[in-house]
Design an enzyme around this catalytic site. Structure first.
Site, PDB file in Angstrom:
ATOM      1  N   ASN A 152       5.153  -5.998 -15.756  1.00  0.00           N
ATOM      2  CA  ASN A 152       3.882  -5.927 -16.493  1.00  0.00           C
ATOM      3  C   ASN A 152       3.918  -4.812 -17.528  1.00  0.00           C
ATOM      4  O   ASN A 152       3.383  -4.978 -18.635  1.00  0.00           O
ATOM      5  CB  ASN A 152       2.716  -5.732 -15.529  1.00  0.00           C
ATOM      6  CG  ASN A 152       2.266  -7.043 -14.920  1.00  0.00           C
ATOM      7  OD1 ASN A 152       1.679  -7.878 -15.601  1.00  0.00           O
ATOM      8  ND2 ASN A 152       2.576  -7.244 -13.651  1.00  0.00           N
ATOM      9  N   ARG A 203      -3.244  12.492   1.236  1.00  0.00           N
ATOM     10  CA  ARG A 203      -3.542  11.635   0.085  1.00  0.00           C
ATOM     11  C   ARG A 203      -4.345  12.380  -0.978  1.00  0.00           C
ATOM     12  O   ARG A 203      -4.055  12.279  -2.172  1.00  0.00           O
ATOM     13  CB  ARG A 203      -4.316  10.403   0.545  1.00  0.00           C
ATOM     14  CG  ARG A 203      -4.693   9.463  -0.596  1.00  0.00           C
ATOM     15  CD  ARG A 203      -5.491   8.290  -0.103  1.00  0.00           C
ATOM     16  NE  ARG A 203      -4.757   7.540   0.904  1.00  0.00           N
ATOM     17  CZ  ARG A 203      -3.784   6.671   0.636  1.00  0.00           C
ATOM     18  NH1 ARG A 203      -3.431   6.440  -0.604  1.00  0.00           N
ATOM     19  NH2 ARG A 203      -3.158   6.035   1.607  1.00  0.00           N
ATOM     20  N   ARG A 233      -0.283   2.427  -4.601  1.00  0.00           N
ATOM     21  CA  ARG A 233      -0.991   3.488  -3.888  1.00  0.00           C
ATOM     22  C   ARG A 233      -2.476   3.178  -3.923  1.00  0.00           C
ATOM     23  O   ARG A 233      -2.991   2.713  -4.945  1.00  0.00           O
ATOM     24  CB  ARG A 233      -0.802   4.842  -4.585  1.00  0.00           C
ATOM     25  CG  ARG A 233       0.613   5.309  -4.699  1.00  0.00           C
ATOM     26  CD  ARG A 233       1.023   6.233  -3.598  1.00  0.00           C
ATOM     27  NE  ARG A 233       0.056   7.239  -3.267  1.00  0.00           N
ATOM     28  CZ  ARG A 233       0.018   7.869  -2.089  1.00  0.00           C
ATOM     29  NH1 ARG A 233       0.892   7.557  -1.157  1.00  0.00           N
ATOM     30  NH2 ARG A 233      -0.883   8.793  -1.842  1.00  0.00           N
ATOM     31  N   HIS A 257      -4.072  -7.716 -10.137  1.00  0.00           N
ATOM     32  CA  HIS A 257      -3.865  -8.077  -8.731  1.00  0.00           C
ATOM     33  C   HIS A 257      -3.355  -9.515  -8.672  1.00  0.00           C
ATOM     34  O   HIS A 257      -3.919 -10.399  -9.332  1.00  0.00           O
ATOM     35  CB  HIS A 257      -5.189  -7.952  -7.966  1.00  0.00           C
ATOM     36  CG  HIS A 257      -5.038  -8.260  -6.512  1.00  0.00           C
ATOM     37  ND1 HIS A 257      -4.422  -7.399  -5.630  1.00  0.00           N
ATOM     38  CD2 HIS A 257      -5.394  -9.343  -5.789  1.00  0.00           C
ATOM     39  CE1 HIS A 257      -4.411  -7.936  -4.425  1.00  0.00           C
ATOM     40  NE2 HIS A 257      -4.999  -9.115  -4.491  1.00  0.00           N
ATOM     41  N   ASP A 282      -9.187  -3.354  -4.770  1.00  0.00           N
ATOM     42  CA  ASP A 282      -9.195  -4.708  -5.345  1.00  0.00           C
ATOM     43  C   ASP A 282     -10.597  -5.326  -5.423  1.00  0.00           C
ATOM     44  O   ASP A 282     -10.755  -6.545  -5.282  1.00  0.00           O
ATOM     45  CB  ASP A 282      -8.259  -5.637  -4.545  1.00  0.00           C
ATOM     46  CG  ASP A 282      -6.822  -5.145  -4.545  1.00  0.00           C
ATOM     47  OD1 ASP A 282      -6.414  -4.522  -5.540  1.00  0.00           O
ATOM     48  OD2 ASP A 282      -6.113  -5.374  -3.558  1.00  0.00           O
TER      49      ASP A 282
HETATM   50  C1  GRF Z   1       2.396  -7.608  -9.805  1.00  0.00           C
HETATM   51  O1  GRF Z   1       2.410  -8.815  -9.097  1.00  0.00           O
HETATM   52  C2  GRF Z   1       1.003  -7.032  -9.851  1.00  0.00           C
HETATM   53  O2  GRF Z   1       0.013  -8.008  -9.860  1.00  0.00           O
HETATM   54  C3  GRF Z   1       0.942  -6.249  -8.571  1.00  0.00           C
HETATM   55  O3  GRF Z   1       2.221  -5.696  -8.414  1.00  0.00           O
HETATM   56  C4  GRF Z   1       3.170  -6.507  -9.099  1.00  0.00           C
HETATM   57  C5  GRF Z   1       3.884  -5.614 -10.049  1.00  0.00           C
HETATM   58  O4  GRF Z   1       4.940  -6.253 -10.704  1.00  0.00           O
HETATM   59  N1  GRF Z   1      -0.124  -5.285  -8.639  1.00  0.00           N
HETATM   60  P1  GRF Z   1       5.708  -5.496 -11.874  1.00  0.00           P
HETATM   61  O5  GRF Z   1       6.170  -4.153 -11.303  1.00  0.00           O
HETATM   62  O6  GRF Z   1       4.768  -5.328 -13.014  1.00  0.00           O
HETATM   63  O7  GRF Z   1       6.874  -6.391 -12.189  1.00  0.00           O
END
Ligand code: GRF
Length: 221
Positions: free
Chosen positions: A19, A70, A96, A114, A150
């Site tokens: 991402n 934490r 986290r 998510h 979430d």
């Molecule tokens: C993704 O599926 C995102 O939705 C979740 O963790 C994963 C991260 O993937 N929160 P990347 O590290 O971006 O490849």
């Protein structure tokens, strides 16, 4: 790439960083007006750090293993983020749970993605759980971060079918390909000053109130 109107952001990661890569690629393509001030990871071996390095983006590692509590970790993380003076914090596979103090410090300025159609399947192992209960559809959701995991106000969702023979890995990859479309889009809305969260947890895009389930990506032309 040196767009003076670009919004300064910080990206938090723990893993592969696909991402993050989607954001970098969109920025490089000129469709995402952001400057990534830093990529921060809690894992020193996260491949996302290599991606950041290859893109010339500064990186920082703050390992949670160096902290016994934490809250102590989150206080340091909060300071580290603030040092970069971002206008937006993007959680991109940051594994986290954040303290209420940290979330509230950056309220309305922190996004998460998510891998499920929230409010279904909050938490971990979403693909396995979706397959286990045999839902027909699955997907991904971009939302503002709130104190509860979430559960923040939803911005956009994208759907994928669940197909015969799907494994969690196959389904994860189908969902990820959608994540790479909706995350840069949501970040671009924020970076253009078009997206905002109000105190009563409503999300507005321009002059349009976004419904509780978010904008459906498939409905965009
Ligand atoms: C993704 O599926 C995102 O939705 C979740 O963790 C994963 C991260 O993937 N929160 P990347 O590290 O971006 O490849």
């Amino acid at each position: 790439m040196n767009n003076p109107d670009a919004m300064p952001i910080v990206v938090l990661v723990s893993g592969n960083g696909s991402n993050l890569q989607a954001l970098i690629d969109a920025r490089n393509a000129g469709v995402l007006p952001i400057t990534i001030r830093a990529v921060i990871s809690n894992e020193s071996n996260a491949y996302a750090l290599t991606r950041a390095h290859d893109a010339g983006v500064p990186t920082a590692v703050l390992s949670h293993r160096d902290f016994s509590e934490r809250n102590a970790y989150d206080i340091e993380l909060s300071k580290l983020i603030a040092n970069y003076q971002p206008r937006l914090i993007v959680l991109a596979g940051f594994m986290r749970i954040l303290s209420a103090e940290l979330v509230n410090r950056f309220w309305g300025q922190m996004l998460n993605i998510h891998p499920a159609l929230l409010p279904n399947f909050r938490g971990l192992h979403t693909h396995e759980r979706a397959l286990a209960v045999a839902v027909k559809e699955h997907g991904a959701t971009v939302h503002f971060v709130s104190e509860e995991l979430d559960s923040g106000a939803i911005i956009i969702q994208a759907r994928v079918p669940i197909l015969p023979g799907d494994t969690a890995a196959i389904l994860a990859s189908r969902v990820l390909s959608k994540e790479h479309l909706i995350y840069p889009l949501a970040v671009s809305w924020f970076a253009q000053g078009r997206l905002r969260l109000t105190k009563d947890h409503q999300v507005w895009l321009d002059d349009q109130l976004i419904p509780p389930q978010g904008i459906q990506y498939e409905s965009l032309s």
